[in-house]
Design an enzyme around this catalytic site. Structure first.
Site, PDB file in Angstrom:
ATOM      1  CD  GLU A   1      -3.397  -0.640   1.482  1.00  0.00           C
ATOM      2  OE1 GLU A   1      -3.600   0.424   1.958  1.00  0.00           O
ATOM      3  OE2 GLU A   1      -4.509  -1.526   1.639  1.00  0.00           O
TER       4      GLU A   1
ATOM      5  CG  HIS B   1      -2.688  -3.280   8.085  1.00  0.00           C
ATOM      6  ND1 HIS B   1      -2.826  -4.610   7.765  1.00  0.00           N
ATOM      7  CD2 HIS B   1      -3.729  -2.458   7.697  1.00  0.00           C
ATOM      8  CE1 HIS B   1      -3.947  -4.628   7.191  1.00  0.00           C
ATOM      9  NE2 HIS B   1      -4.382  -3.436   6.998  1.00  0.00           N
TER      10      HIS B   1
END
Lengths: 405, 405
Positions: free
Chosen positions: A49, A271
């Site tokens: 990402e 995360h």
């Protein structure tokens, strides 16, 4: 050959959640990630990402001394978001795009536009090392998970891809956001079919969030409502590994970050990062393959996955059918309009004025619906083909498993 | 180990040109192909352009006794058209779709809809054998070949894919319609980067069309005008092979069909079939890799290919830019219309009638152009990403070649 030196490999894996204009405090976090990586000096860094190439370039400049080798994988409309930084030379790269990755019309779930893929880098460490960085399709709703078949196709393609590409390497490392819980069928399929081992389960020493979770309610960026059913959080980011030829790999230590970065008030991402320390050693005889030891259990997993793919296939067939049916109505309407227009041109029905405006509006509407329906039909046809193909491959795998002596 | 038995492998490769409703005398030809394959009894049959699954099923039924193992690769909207029939068990299959494959709006060149890909089958013969069946993007105009960059990306991806997947096999076989002449940069890239050898060049004995051509003016189905600059025809279908570990492969014989099938009045297809007889033998020491022997020449080929990909990249960037620019006009128009509509609603300009019909027509036109331009922009963005990624990979390959001692 017990005396051969051990290679200690430190790996860092993180889903960076660095979406331009959308991710909170992106630039600050990317800077923080760069600073930490520079201080900590890992051997291999797998990031997901990183959607902006500018962020990658900034990281590359910052990390050029500690990690002289790096690669950014380009794909899809937005990109793959995958990049790798390494202390060891990257000899070769390969990008494998999954054949199914969500729906283009689900704009709010942008997966389709990312061109989700697995980036492979071949590296020359002591042993030829194959590292894979990847991200699978996100799960947006666990109870009614419409993307499960797509994610299973991806897990299967990934497993097949690893089987085919990994044989020349001595060690395979996979790090990424698999978007699956440890007990999910996709993870079991991937691990069973490739023989990859889970660093969290194998680690001698663990430190970090409870149960190795990487999406935890304690992180200030996570969506708390999504994690309501899981008060401890969920584990969806993994480091998996296997040794292939005459090497052994042991996971000495596994760590996850726990919210805010040390000395800072924000975490790296929504995360948690996963960090593993692996010991790689050459041994005299080839390590026994993990495959083949539990064929029966594996056959069960493949059967389960195949059933789910079958469910997805039937759903896709229904959608293909309904998009086809959706095209019939505007087609009929256009035909009718053509007849009406021709009749008017021929001088019929001149006693009342021809309703030009509503005629045109209707025609354009019909055309729009027709184009949309055709596009959908084509898309679902592809989806059916890919799901069917995967079902076939799984069937072949099952047969091969059953025929094994 | 000179005494080890030799495996004699007979391979059949054909681009079947079996497009439903479009290909001439399709059913008759498919029947003919089936009959011939049953009589001749090859070991491995690689077919391309079998677009209809029904044709594959018919062939499968017909050939089930001679070729008990088969696989049909599904992909794209129409399919991949690839299938494999084999005397030896097919242990595993994998489908790799090229990331670029023409343009969806070039309907007359349908490549985009086919989902062109390479189908890999892992087979257990004496040695693990990897066979690849494939088709690359067609060349529609040799002088102004707009698809060259796409074909080069495909050739490169194919080469990278072969390098990564083939290492575990002992013998790699590739058969297919590469849509490139033997001296084209794509073929040189593929052969140089993978070490694959051309069965035509290596064959001890050759029989068939002059120069091994597979698209010849003598075939009643070929487009004669396309072949005007090549009175003998062109060679675009290949069987390539290499031995990897301790095996040697020799091409004993290569044949092509020459127009009409024996005893029949029509040929199998518009392409000629290629048939090779290979001798595979285990030898004591590993065969030396063909790679590395001519690094300099290889670097030249990669540089040439990279230049072409760069040309394609700049063209794609221009197209992305112009599709973006194309979206500006309808956007402005819609904005203007919105203002006009609001003004009318507010009661301004009531002295003259509002031109509803032309207003609506214009709005729909603008909307249509906007949707089209956006779609094009997204597509060319993807194209730019993939071309850029390939350019990067080639650069990495060049660096690796130059750094070799």
């Amino acid at each position: 050959m017990e005396g051969e030196p051990t290679l200690r490999l430190r790996i860092f894996d993180l889903n960076c959640w660095a979406i331009r204009y959308l991710s909170k405090r992106r630039q600050e976090r990317v800077r923080l990630i760069g600073d930490t990586l520079r201080q900590e000096s890992f051997d291999l860094v797998l990031l997901q990402e990183v959607w902006s190439e500018q962020d990658y370039s900034d990281l590359k400049v910052k990390l050029s001394r500690c990690y002289p080798f790096s690669h950014y994988f380009r794909s899809g409309v937005i990109g793959s978001g995958l990049c790798v930084f390494s202390k060891f030379p990257i000899l070769d790269t390969l990008l494998y795009q999954y054949s199914l990755n969500g729906y283009p019309y689900m704009l709010q779930h942008g997966d389709w536009f990312c061109g989700k893929s697995v980036g492979v880098t071949g590296m020359g460490v002591t042993a030829p090392l194959l590292s894979l960085s990847l991200q699978l399709h996100a799960e947006y709703c666990r109870d009614k998970d419409a993307y499960l078949p797509h994610r299973l196709v991806q897990a299967w393609e990934l497993a097949q891809f690893i089987r085919h590409t990994s044989k020349a390497a001595d060690v395979v490392l996979l790090g990424g956001d698999l978007n699956m819980h440890p007990e999910d069928v996709g993870i079991r399929l991937l691990r069973g079919w490739t023989g990859l081992r889970d660093a969290f389960a194998e680690a001698t020493h663990f430190e970090g969030c409870k149960n190795g979770c990487t999406l935890v309610p304690g992180n200030c960026f996570t969506d708390k409502s999504e994690l309501l059913p899981f008060p401890l959080g969920i584990r969806i980011d993994y480091i998996l590994y296997k040794a292939i030829s005459s090497y052994t790999v042991k996971c000495e230590e596994l760590k996850t970050t726990t919210g805010p970065a040390p000395g800072m008030n924000i975490p790296f991402s929504d995360h948690e990062a996963v960090m593993a320390t692996l010991h790689i050693q050459r041994q005299g005889q080839p390590a026994c393959a993990t495959l083949g030891t539990a064929d029966l259990a594996l056959a069960d997993v493949v059967t389960e996955a195949r059933t789910e793919v079958g469910v997805g296939l039937r759903a896709a067939q229904r959608q293909r059918y309904s998009s086809g049916r959706m095209a019939v109505l505007p087609l009929l309407l256009l035909l009718l309009q053509a007849v009406a227009a021709l009749a008017t041109l021929a001088g019929l029905g001149t006693e009342q004025p021809f309703p030009k405006l509503s005629f045109c509006l209707l025609a354009f509407l019909a055309l729009g619906v027709l184009v949309l329906a055709t596009g959908l039909h084509l898309f679902h046809t592809m989806e059916v083909k890919m799901l069917h193909g995967t079902e076939d491959q799984m069937w072949m795998a099952l047969r091969a498993l059953q025929e094994r002596p």
